[in-house]
Write a protein that holds these residues in place. Sequence first.
Motif, PDB file in Angstrom:
ATOM      1  N   LEU A 100     -16.860   1.455  -9.748  1.00 21.40           N
ATOM      2  CA  LEU A 100     -17.908   0.540  -9.659  1.00 21.40           C
ATOM      3  C   LEU A 100     -18.290  -0.748  -8.720  1.00 21.40           C
ATOM      4  N   ASP A 101     -17.271  -1.408  -8.072  1.00 22.41           N
ATOM      5  CA  ASP A 101     -17.629  -2.432  -7.142  1.00 22.41           C
ATOM      6  C   ASP A 101     -18.308  -2.094  -5.612  1.00 22.41           C
ATOM      7  N   SER A 102     -18.072  -0.151  -5.425  1.00 22.42           N
ATOM      8  CA  SER A 102     -17.792   0.201  -4.498  1.00 22.42           C
ATOM      9  C   SER A 102     -20.560   0.671  -4.683  1.00 22.42           C
ATOM     10  N   ASP A 103     -20.270  -0.033  -5.226  1.00 25.17           N
ATOM     11  CA  ASP A 103     -21.827   0.490  -5.587  1.00 25.17           C
ATOM     12  C   ASP A 103     -22.071   1.713  -6.028  1.00 25.17           C
ATOM     13  N   ALA A 104     -21.627   2.819  -6.297  1.00 27.47           N
ATOM     14  CA  ALA A 104     -21.407   4.025  -6.083  1.00 27.47           C
ATOM     15  C   ALA A 104     -22.288   4.742  -7.557  1.00 27.47           C
ATOM     16  N   LEU A 105     -23.062   5.210  -7.494  1.00 27.18           N
ATOM     17  CA  LEU A 105     -23.648   5.762  -8.552  1.00 27.18           C
ATOM     18  C   LEU A 105     -22.418   6.012  -9.315  1.00 27.18           C
ATOM     19  N   VAL A 106     -21.851   5.934 -10.686  1.00 32.27           N
ATOM     20  CA  VAL A 106     -20.614   6.390 -11.883  1.00 32.27           C
ATOM     21  C   VAL A 106     -20.975   7.105 -13.358  1.00 32.27           C
ATOM     22  N   ALA A 107     -20.785   7.827 -13.069  1.00 32.80           N
ATOM     23  CA  ALA A 107     -20.832   8.945 -14.813  1.00 32.80           C
ATOM     24  C   ALA A 107     -19.051   9.713 -15.212  1.00 32.80           C
ATOM     25  N   VAL A 108     -19.339   9.263 -16.678  1.00 30.10           N
ATOM     26  CA  VAL A 108     -18.342   9.491 -16.861  1.00 30.10           C
ATOM     27  C   VAL A 108     -18.762  11.142 -17.600  1.00 30.10           C
ATOM     28  N   VAL A 109     -18.198  13.275 -16.870  1.00 33.53           N
ATOM     29  CA  VAL A 109     -19.264  13.886 -17.483  1.00 33.53           C
ATOM     30  C   VAL A 109     -17.663  14.551 -18.413  1.00 33.53           C
ATOM     31  N   THR A 110     -18.104  14.959 -19.322  1.00 35.64           N
ATOM     32  CA  THR A 110     -17.327  15.291 -20.322  1.00 35.64           C
ATOM     33  C   THR A 110     -18.181  16.006 -21.457  1.00 35.64           C
ATOM     34  N   ALA A 111     -16.912  17.756 -21.826  1.00 34.90           N
ATOM     35  CA  ALA A 111     -17.652  18.921 -22.905  1.00 34.90           C
ATOM     36  C   ALA A 111     -17.244  17.630 -24.166  1.00 34.90           C
ATOM     37  N   THR A 112     -16.860  16.838 -24.486  1.00 33.80           N
ATOM     38  CA  THR A 112     -16.735  15.890 -26.178  1.00 33.80           C
ATOM     39  C   THR A 112     -18.253  15.145 -25.979  1.00 33.80           C
ATOM     40  N   ASN A 113     -18.351  15.432 -27.277  1.00 29.00           N
ATOM     41  CA  ASN A 113     -19.559  14.632 -27.872  1.00 29.00           C
ATOM     42  C   ASN A 113     -20.097  13.170 -27.621  1.00 29.00           C
ATOM     43  N   ALA A 114     -21.058  13.222 -27.677  1.00 26.31           N
ATOM     44  CA  ALA A 114     -21.543  11.159 -27.275  1.00 26.31           C
ATOM     45  C   ALA A 114     -21.635  10.946 -28.084  1.00 26.31           C
ATOM     46  N   PHE A 115     -21.124  10.917 -29.688  1.00 21.67           N
ATOM     47  CA  PHE A 115     -20.719  10.042 -30.180  1.00 21.67           C
ATOM     48  C   PHE A 115     -19.903   9.058 -30.480  1.00 21.67           C
ATOM     49  N   VAL A 116     -18.542  10.343 -30.306  1.00 22.52           N
ATOM     50  CA  VAL A 116     -17.076  10.156 -29.759  1.00 22.52           C
ATOM     51  C   VAL A 116     -16.821   9.153 -28.675  1.00 22.52           C
ATOM     52  N   THR A 117     -17.624   9.210 -28.322  1.00 19.76           N
ATOM     53  CA  THR A 117     -17.720   8.971 -26.482  1.00 19.76           C
ATOM     54  C   THR A 117     -18.156   8.380 -25.461  1.00 19.76           C
ATOM     55  N   GLY A 118     -19.366   7.513 -26.032  1.00 17.59           N
ATOM     56  CA  GLY A 118     -19.677   6.635 -25.857  1.00 17.59           C
ATOM     57  C   GLY A 118     -19.506   5.082 -26.035  1.00 17.59           C
ATOM     58  N   PRO A 119     -18.648   4.940 -27.034  1.00 15.69           N
ATOM     59  CA  PRO A 119     -18.077   4.002 -27.056  1.00 15.69           C
ATOM     60  C   PRO A 119     -16.672   3.401 -25.836  1.00 15.69           C
ATOM     61  N   ILE A 120     -16.343   5.153 -25.378  1.00  9.55           N
ATOM     62  CA  ILE A 120     -15.470   4.963 -24.752  1.00  9.55           C
ATOM     63  C   ILE A 120     -15.873   4.742 -23.400  1.00  9.55           C
TER      64      ILE A 120
END
Length: 220
Positions: free
Chosen positions: A101-121
Amino acid sequence: MNLVLFDLDNTLLAGDSDFAWAQFLIGKGVLDREVQEARNIEFLEQYKAGTLDIFEFLDFQLAPLSRHPRARLDAWHAEFMDISVRPMITERARELVESHLDSDALVAVVTATNAFVTGPIVREFGIPHLVATIPAHNDGAFTGKPRGVPAFKAGKIERVDAWLESLGLHFGSFERAWFYSDSHNDLPLLKRVSNPVAVDPDDSLRAHALAQGWPIISLR
């Protein structure tokens, strides 16, 4: 600009949020232990073996979301974060995320787990983007079914491509692209990026990473 993608379960987390969420609901008596615990374990073993039928699993995973009002689900999830998720987040994982994040990259999580469970994480990590399996909803209530292509195996590439396109970008927009994962199920996306990294990998991914000369790290 660089792109940095993280798998979530058993990569950034020292555990599986999918499995833990079902176990959490079983512990609260929301799901029947005798029936659901055995299926939860069975699906986890199928995932590890690479034999998981993602749609059969999503029927199991998403059904509880359709049976309860969103306010109750959100309250349960807040409790789930305290009891199950935060203990699975290591300092090494937080430090790795912060360095990108400090390197100013575009950062994302890519996961098969559904967005309801993973959004807050994902928000707990401070990561701004989430590419996940989307639980369908109707008038604010979950239907128990997924919407669109699940972010699983090659589906992760399709969902990442669509997300990048929504930003006016594509893989060729970046000087370098990282993907961190623990699982052989993620080989399609690992092979797509310039910098694949195996994180506490399963045996199959470890063998592939060693053969290809990919970095192998531990966040535990």
